[in-house]
Design an enzyme around this catalytic site. Structure first.
Site, PDB file in Angstrom:
ATOM      1  CB  SER A 102      -0.688  -0.169   1.569  1.00 57.60           C
ATOM      2  OG  SER A 102      -2.121   0.482   1.283  1.00 57.60           O
ATOM      3  CE  LYS A 154     -17.663  20.856   9.669  1.00 57.98           C
ATOM      4  NZ  LYS A 154     -16.419  21.475   8.880  1.00 57.98           N
TER       5      LYS A 154
END
Length: 286
Positions: A102, A154
């Site tokens: 990764s 949010k």
């Protein structure tokens, strides 16, 4: 007389001796840096990279041992290595230890050559996000979650609220964008060396031996043997450590005026970081 004089010279000045600076990039890639548990990030590595590339050597050797982590920090480290290599006109030789997966593999891509052990783990070219949902738990124990926002997105993916389909779709769109960037970087750096394999960019990972067949690495071996075969038997390896303070000492763990609350916060942060890091390593059975 000539031999006696040669033995008195520092090893780096002896005829035929090449000194290669070595940088070790070890651990999970996490933003920031804790006092108790340093993290692999640009802030943590910039100093030793600058120091390594300042040496009058034809190449810099970088040992990578990382299961990944922050894609942003991985790319920043990658970019800094490539910028320094171009600026200083030096080759970068990357050596994979246990794992370069990764984000760890993203950093390894900074190498002009990547050498792995046959049993190393390489690849995992993908993007993952993981977490927990606690909304059922807090309901059962009688806790009410109150969230007030300006902006309807949010509180996206709040673990104390039920997961929303639109939030997951937004997250997946971000993941796909980062994944495409990662794939582009692999293709840019590895080019025609890459094998035509449908699993190459699925997040799968392989041993170093299979990674060589897939074109993810350039060779199999260890750092010392490879460098000696490349630059000669007299090649010397010099490990580059963290820059030291004014009087040649590394900075203390805490400043003299540190408050108990600061120390406690750092300790808590260190525990959480350790758990996050362990989760990353265990993805690869390590």
């Amino acid at each position: 007389m000539k031999d006696t004089f040669a033995r008195l010279l520092p090893q780096r000045l002896r005829s035929g001796t090449v000194t290669i600076p070595v940088v070790r990039l070890q651990g999970a890639i996490l933003a920031g840096g804790g006092a108790l548990r340093p993290q692999l990030s640009l802030a943590a590595t910039a100093g030793i990279l600058e120091k390594a590339f300042s040496h009058s050597a034809p190449a810099v050797a970088i040992a990578v041992n990382s299961p990944g982590g922050s894609p942003v920090q991985a790319r920043l480290i990658y970019r800094r290595i490539r910028d320094l290599a171009t600026e200083k006109k030096k080759k970068v030789l990357v050596y994979v230890e246990d794992v370069a997966a990764s984000g760890g593999y993203m950093i390894a891509l900074a190498g002009d050559e990547i050498i792995a052990d046959p049993s190393s783990i390489v690849g995992s070219i993908g993007v993952v996000s993981a977490g927990f949902g606690f909304h059922e738990m807090i309901r059962k124990i009688g806790v009410e979650r109150r969230v007030h926002t300006a902006g309807r997105n949010k509180a996206i993916l709040d673990p104390f609220q039920p997961e929303r389909k639109e939030d997951v779709e937004r997250l997946k769109a971000l993941q796909l964008e980062i994944h495409e960037m990662f794939i582009g970087l692999v293709k840019e750096r590895r080019g025609s060396k890459l094998a035509d394999d449908p699993d190459l960019f699925t997040g799968a990972f392989w041993t170093g031996g299979r990674g060589l067949e897939l074109g993810l690495v350039d060779g199999l071996g260890d750092m010392r043997s490879h460098l000696k075969s490349r630059f000669g038997e007299k090649t010397r390896l010099k490990l580059i450590g963290q820059p030291r303070g004014l009087f040649g000492r590394r900075l203390p763990l805490f400043a003299a005026g540190a408050q108990a609350a600061d120390i406690a916060a750092a300790a808590t942060d260190g525990i959480l970081t350790a758990l996050e890091e362990q989760a990353l390593w265990r993805r690869f059975g390590l």
